[in-house]
Design a protein around this motif. Sequence first.
Motif, PDB file in Angstrom:
ATOM      1  N   ALA A  82       0.835  -1.207   0.000  1.00 51.36           N
ATOM      2  CA  ALA A  82       0.000   0.000   0.000  1.00 51.36           C
ATOM      3  C   ALA A  82       0.867   1.254   0.000  1.00 51.36           C
ATOM      4  O   ALA A  82       0.648   2.179  -0.793  1.00 51.36           O
ATOM      5  CB  ALA A  82      -0.929  -0.014   1.207  1.00 51.36           C
ATOM      6  N   ALA A  83       1.882   1.287   0.868  1.00 49.16           N
ATOM      7  CA  ALA A  83       2.765   2.458   0.962  1.00 49.16           C
ATOM      8  C   ALA A  83       3.542   2.664  -0.333  1.00 49.16           C
ATOM      9  O   ALA A  83       3.667   3.796  -0.829  1.00 49.16           O
ATOM     10  CB  ALA A  83       3.727   2.291   2.136  1.00 49.16           C
ATOM     11  N   LEU A  84       4.057   1.575  -0.915  1.00 47.75           N
ATOM     12  CA  LEU A  84       4.846   1.692  -2.140  1.00 47.75           C
ATOM     13  C   LEU A  84       3.994   2.120  -3.329  1.00 47.75           C
ATOM     14  O   LEU A  84       4.422   2.939  -4.157  1.00 47.75           O
ATOM     15  CB  LEU A  84       5.546   0.360  -2.439  1.00 47.75           C
ATOM     16  CG  LEU A  84       6.695  -0.010  -1.505  1.00 47.75           C
ATOM     17  CD1 LEU A  84       7.157  -1.442  -1.764  1.00 47.75           C
ATOM     18  CD2 LEU A  84       7.854   0.964  -1.665  1.00 47.75           C
ATOM     19  N   ILE A  85       2.770   1.581  -3.440  1.00 50.54           N
ATOM     20  CA  ILE A  85       1.888   1.949  -4.553  1.00 50.54           C
ATOM     21  C   ILE A  85       1.495   3.422  -4.445  1.00 50.54           C
ATOM     22  O   ILE A  85       1.524   4.158  -5.446  1.00 50.54           O
ATOM     23  CB  ILE A  85       0.647   1.028  -4.597  1.00 50.54           C
ATOM     24  CG1 ILE A  85       1.068  -0.376  -5.068  1.00 50.54           C
ATOM     25  CG2 ILE A  85      -0.435   1.591  -5.510  1.00 50.54           C
ATOM     26  CD1 ILE A  85      -0.007  -1.440  -4.896  1.00 50.54           C
ATOM     27  N   ILE A  86       1.162   3.867  -3.241  1.00 47.68           N
ATOM     28  CA  ILE A  86       0.816   5.278  -3.061  1.00 47.68           C
ATOM     29  C   ILE A  86       2.021   6.162  -3.385  1.00 47.68           C
ATOM     30  O   ILE A  86       1.881   7.191  -4.058  1.00 47.68           O
ATOM     31  CB  ILE A  86       0.292   5.531  -1.623  1.00 47.68           C
ATOM     32  CG1 ILE A  86      -1.086   4.873  -1.457  1.00 47.68           C
ATOM     33  CG2 ILE A  86       0.226   7.025  -1.319  1.00 47.68           C
ATOM     34  CD1 ILE A  86      -1.589   4.804  -0.028  1.00 47.68           C
ATOM     35  N   ALA A  87       3.218   5.756  -2.952  1.00 50.19           N
ATOM     36  CA  ALA A  87       4.431   6.529  -3.246  1.00 50.19           C
ATOM     37  C   ALA A  87       4.658   6.620  -4.755  1.00 50.19           C
ATOM     38  O   ALA A  87       4.966   7.701  -5.279  1.00 50.19           O
ATOM     39  CB  ALA A  87       5.632   5.891  -2.565  1.00 50.19           C
ATOM     40  N   ALA A  88       4.490   5.509  -5.467  1.00 51.86           N
ATOM     41  CA  ALA A  88       4.695   5.501  -6.920  1.00 51.86           C
ATOM     42  C   ALA A  88       3.671   6.387  -7.625  1.00 51.86           C
ATOM     43  O   ALA A  88       4.009   7.121  -8.563  1.00 51.86           O
ATOM     44  CB  ALA A  88       4.616   4.077  -7.456  1.00 51.86           C
ATOM     45  N   SER A 144      12.442   1.801  -9.559  1.00 52.18           N
ATOM     46  CA  SER A 144      12.843   0.922  -8.453  1.00 52.18           C
ATOM     47  C   SER A 144      11.638   0.543  -7.604  1.00 52.18           C
ATOM     48  O   SER A 144      11.465  -0.619  -7.233  1.00 52.18           O
ATOM     49  CB  SER A 144      13.888   1.607  -7.570  1.00 52.18           C
ATOM     50  OG  SER A 144      15.044   1.882  -8.311  1.00 52.18           O
ATOM     51  N   VAL A 145      10.802   1.537  -7.314  1.00 47.77           N
ATOM     52  CA  VAL A 145       9.588   1.271  -6.540  1.00 47.77           C
ATOM     53  C   VAL A 145       8.665   0.342  -7.326  1.00 47.77           C
ATOM     54  O   VAL A 145       8.094  -0.602  -6.775  1.00 47.77           O
ATOM     55  CB  VAL A 145       8.865   2.593  -6.170  1.00 47.77           C
ATOM     56  CG1 VAL A 145       7.480   2.328  -5.602  1.00 47.77           C
ATOM     57  CG2 VAL A 145       9.700   3.382  -5.173  1.00 47.77           C
ATOM     58  N   GLY A 146       8.545   0.581  -8.635  1.00 50.48           N
ATOM     59  CA  GLY A 146       7.702  -0.274  -9.479  1.00 50.48           C
ATOM     60  C   GLY A 146       8.157  -1.725  -9.484  1.00 50.48           C
ATOM     61  O   GLY A 146       7.343  -2.643  -9.373  1.00 50.48           O
ATOM     62  N   ILE A 147       9.462  -1.943  -9.584  1.00 51.40           N
ATOM     63  CA  ILE A 147       9.997  -3.311  -9.577  1.00 51.40           C
ATOM     64  C   ILE A 147       9.768  -3.974  -8.219  1.00 51.40           C
ATOM     65  O   ILE A 147       9.404  -5.146  -8.135  1.00 51.40           O
ATOM     66  CB  ILE A 147      11.497  -3.301  -9.958  1.00 51.40           C
ATOM     67  CG1 ILE A 147      11.644  -2.946 -11.444  1.00 51.40           C
ATOM     68  CG2 ILE A 147      12.151  -4.646  -9.662  1.00 51.40           C
ATOM     69  CD1 ILE A 147      13.046  -2.595 -11.866  1.00 51.40           C
ATOM     70  N   LEU A 148       9.948  -3.201  -7.153  1.00 50.95           N
ATOM     71  CA  LEU A 148       9.708  -3.731  -5.800  1.00 50.95           C
ATOM     72  C   LEU A 148       8.235  -4.104  -5.622  1.00 50.95           C
ATOM     73  O   LEU A 148       7.912  -5.162  -5.062  1.00 50.95           O
ATOM     74  CB  LEU A 148      10.146  -2.698  -4.764  1.00 50.95           C
ATOM     75  CG  LEU A 148      10.227  -3.153  -3.320  1.00 50.95           C
ATOM     76  CD1 LEU A 148      11.097  -4.395  -3.168  1.00 50.95           C
ATOM     77  CD2 LEU A 148      10.751  -2.031  -2.439  1.00 50.95           C
ATOM     78  N   VAL A 149       7.333  -3.262  -6.115  1.00 53.80           N
ATOM     79  CA  VAL A 149       5.896  -3.560  -6.051  1.00 53.80           C
ATOM     80  C   VAL A 149       5.590  -4.838  -6.823  1.00 53.80           C
ATOM     81  O   VAL A 149       4.826  -5.693  -6.371  1.00 53.80           O
ATOM     82  CB  VAL A 149       5.063  -2.370  -6.601  1.00 53.80           C
ATOM     83  CG1 VAL A 149       3.628  -2.776  -6.883  1.00 53.80           C
ATOM     84  CG2 VAL A 149       5.098  -1.209  -5.620  1.00 53.80           C
ATOM     85  N   ILE A 169      -8.572  -7.461  -9.050  1.00 50.51           N
ATOM     86  CA  ILE A 169      -8.314  -6.406 -10.036  1.00 50.51           C
ATOM     87  C   ILE A 169      -7.051  -5.638  -9.670  1.00 50.51           C
ATOM     88  O   ILE A 169      -6.268  -5.261 -10.539  1.00 50.51           O
ATOM     89  CB  ILE A 169      -9.541  -5.467 -10.158  1.00 50.51           C
ATOM     90  CG1 ILE A 169     -10.742  -6.241 -10.719  1.00 50.51           C
ATOM     91  CG2 ILE A 169      -9.235  -4.271 -11.043  1.00 50.51           C
ATOM     92  CD1 ILE A 169     -12.063  -5.512 -10.631  1.00 50.51           C
ATOM     93  N   PHE A 170      -6.824  -5.424  -8.375  1.00 54.39           N
ATOM     94  CA  PHE A 170      -5.591  -4.773  -7.923  1.00 54.39           C
ATOM     95  C   PHE A 170      -4.366  -5.499  -8.482  1.00 54.39           C
ATOM     96  O   PHE A 170      -3.445  -4.871  -9.006  1.00 54.39           O
ATOM     97  CB  PHE A 170      -5.491  -4.790  -6.393  1.00 54.39           C
ATOM     98  CG  PHE A 170      -5.910  -3.520  -5.728  1.00 54.39           C
ATOM     99  CD1 PHE A 170      -5.482  -2.290  -6.185  1.00 54.39           C
ATOM    100  CD2 PHE A 170      -6.724  -3.562  -4.611  1.00 54.39           C
ATOM    101  CE1 PHE A 170      -5.867  -1.116  -5.553  1.00 54.39           C
ATOM    102  CE2 PHE A 170      -7.116  -2.399  -3.976  1.00 54.39           C
ATOM    103  CZ  PHE A 170      -6.694  -1.176  -4.448  1.00 54.39           C
TER     104      PHE A 170
END
Length: 195
Positions: A37-43, A70-75, A112-113
């Motif tokens: 949740a935190a990473l998706i919101i950050a991206a 980097s955040v996208g790959i981590l997600v 869907i997420f």
Amino acid sequence: MKEPSPRSRFSRFFHTPASLSPTRHPPIVRALHWTLAALIIAALVMSAFVMPEIRNDSPEKIDALRRHMSVGILVFLLTFARLATRRRASRPAFLSSGMAWADRLARAVHRIFDLLVLAMVGSGLGMALLGGVLPAVFGFPAKLPADLAALPLHTLHRCVGITLFVLLTLHIGGALYHQIILRDGLLGRMGLSRR
């Protein structure tokens, strides 16, 4: 005294013992949920508010793209970890909202997420590959395209991002409805505390 097997040692991360709290998700599921949740919101914040303000010829743009990717790959990696964990982990019973359509929507939203996250990462990677962004991001002497919005797959990446934001808003709204209106303790099931 018999030594617990490695499998039983790690089972507490996937299964919540009934004697402790049978109505909560296991710790690994909760940790992955809030981290994602935190990473998706950050991206989403980075792509909507930070990156458009930086000119493409600025060195800061490459740094911003590097962080965003980097955040996208981590997600992407954590989404697969969550999918694998969700199959093994014990889950509390489904909490109905009392509205059949909302219950169906709630069940669909989680699936869907996952699809949207995979589409987001796939379109972002495709955009970087087809647009020649990767050499600059990886530190090779290369310039970014003059207009990132003109890159192939940019429109798809943006539309998926908007859809993800809308779905995230619905998800938060549904959770708050359960917590504040229905008062059924839904947020406690995904809480980070041990109790």
